[in-house]
Design an enzyme around this catalytic site. Structure first.
Site, mmCIF file in Angstrom:
data_model
loop_
_atom_site.group_PDB
_atom_site.id
_atom_site.type_symbol
_atom_site.label_atom_id
_atom_site.label_comp_id
_atom_site.label_asym_id
_atom_site.label_seq_id
_atom_site.Cartn_x
_atom_site.Cartn_y
_atom_site.Cartn_z
ATOM 1 N N LYS A 12 116.667 -7.322 24.100
ATOM 2 C CA LYS A 12 117.786 -6.429 23.720
ATOM 3 C C LYS A 12 117.365 -5.546 22.538
ATOM 4 C CE LYS A 12 122.211 -8.881 24.533
ATOM 5 N NZ LYS A 12 123.353 -9.465 23.796
ATOM 6 N N ASP A 68 129.695 -8.343 21.260
ATOM 7 C CA ASP A 68 130.350 -9.471 21.909
ATOM 8 C C ASP A 68 130.929 -8.965 23.224
ATOM 9 O OD1 ASP A 68 130.875 -12.324 21.492
ATOM 10 O OD2 ASP A 68 132.956 -11.750 21.750
ATOM 11 N N PHE A 148 122.753 -12.087 35.140
ATOM 12 C CA PHE A 148 123.084 -13.384 34.546
ATOM 13 C C PHE A 148 124.601 -13.503 34.480
ATOM 14 C CE2 PHE A 148 124.596 -12.029 30.329
ATOM 15 C CZ PHE A 148 124.215 -10.697 30.357
ATOM 16 N N LYS A 171 122.331 -1.414 37.095
ATOM 17 C CA LYS A 171 123.383 -2.046 36.277
ATOM 18 C C LYS A 171 123.440 -1.389 34.902
ATOM 19 C CE LYS A 171 124.881 -6.199 33.951
ATOM 20 N NZ LYS A 171 124.566 -7.523 33.445
ATOM 21 N N ARG A 177 127.965 -2.895 28.490
ATOM 22 C CA ARG A 177 127.107 -2.921 27.312
ATOM 23 C C ARG A 177 126.458 -1.554 27.100
ATOM 24 N NH1 ARG A 177 126.158 -7.859 27.447
ATOM 25 N NH2 ARG A 177 125.028 -7.640 29.392
#
Ligand code: IMP
Length: 192
Positions: A12, A68, A148, A171, A177
Site C-alpha cells: 500500500k 479505514d 481479499f 478493481k 479506496r
C-alpha cells in the site's frame, strides 16, 4: 516534507508513494518504529480513521494519514460497517466473515451494499477526511479468487462480476479506496 501512512503494508505504501508529489516522502509505521497495535475502538469508520491518525500524530509528532474501510449492507442496517474485520467474532478470518454475511442475507431481496473508505489526515495542526464509496450488490454465493475480504461477494454497480473476479487493475480503477486516495492526492497537488 515527511508524511506517515499509518500502515504496516509496504505494498500500500509503495502504491501511494508513487502517486504523491516527489516533495512528499511517505513513511510506514515500520519506518518510524511503531510496532504497537493502534486503537480501532470507535463506532464509525470515520472516527476509527481519525483515531488512528491522531494517535500517531500525537504520539510520534509526524504529519500522518490513516485509512479505514467497511462494507455497509442496506438490508442489515449498514452492518457490518465499522465491524467488517471482526463481523464473525474477534479472532475470525475473511472466509468466516463472508459466510456469516451470506447466511444473514439468505432470502433477502434487497442486496444493495457499499464499501466505504475514509482517509483521515493530520497535517499542519488540522485534520481532514476524504471519503471513497463503491456501490454495488451482495452476490448469492462467493465468486472469484482475486482480492481479499468481502471481494468474492461484492458485485460493483455496472458489472456482472464480483470484485474477486476483476483484475487488481480493474478493481483499483473503481474501488472505494482508490476514490478516497484520489481525493487525498488532489488535496496535496493543490497544496504543492
Ligand atoms: P481495513 O480498514 O482496510 O482494515 O478493512 C476492514 C475490513 O474490511 C477488512 O478486514 C476487510 O475484510 C474488509 N475490506 C477492506 N477493504 C476491502 C476491499 O477492498 N475488498 C473487500 N473487503 C475489504
Amino acid at each position: 516534507m515527511i508524511l506517515v501512512f499509518a500502515t504496516h503494508n509496504t505494498h500500500k505504501l509503495k502504491e501511494i508513494q508513487a502517486l504523491l508529489p516527489q516533495t512528499i516522502e511517505v513513511l510506514s509505521l515500520n519506518d518510524i518504529n511503531c510496532t504497537e497495535d493502534i486503537p480501532e475502538t470507535a463506532f464509525t469508520i470515520e472516527e476509527n480513521a481519525l483515531l488512528k491518525a491522531k494517535y500517531i500524530n500525537e504520539k510520534y509528532g509526524y504529519s500522518v494519514f490513516a485509512d479505514d474501510t467497511g462494507l455497509e449492507v442496506a438490508a442489515l442496517n449498514n452492518a457490518p460497517g465499522v465491524f467488517s474485520a471482526r463481523y464473525a467474532g474477534e479472532h475470525t478470518n475473511d472466509t468466516e466473515n463472508v459466510q456469516l454475511l451470506l447466511k444473514n442475507m439468505e432470502n433477502v431481496i434487497n442486496r444493495q451494499a457499499q464499501f466505504k473508505t475514509i482517509i483521515a489526515l493530520c497535517w499542519e495542526n488540522k485534520t481532514y477526511t476524504f471519503e471513497g464509496i463503491a456501490k454495488g450488490t451482495i452476490a448469492e454465493k462467493t465468486l472469484g479468487d482475486n482480492g481479499f475480504g468481502y471481494d468474492p461477494i461484492f458485485i460493483p454497480d455496472g458489472y456482472t462480476r464480483t470484485f474477486a473476479q476483476l483484475s487488481a487493475q480493474e478493481k483499483n480503477r473503481i474501488s472505494h479506496r482508490a476514490k478516497a486516495f484520489e481525493k487525498l492526492l488532489h488535496f496535496f497537488k493543490q497544496m504543492s
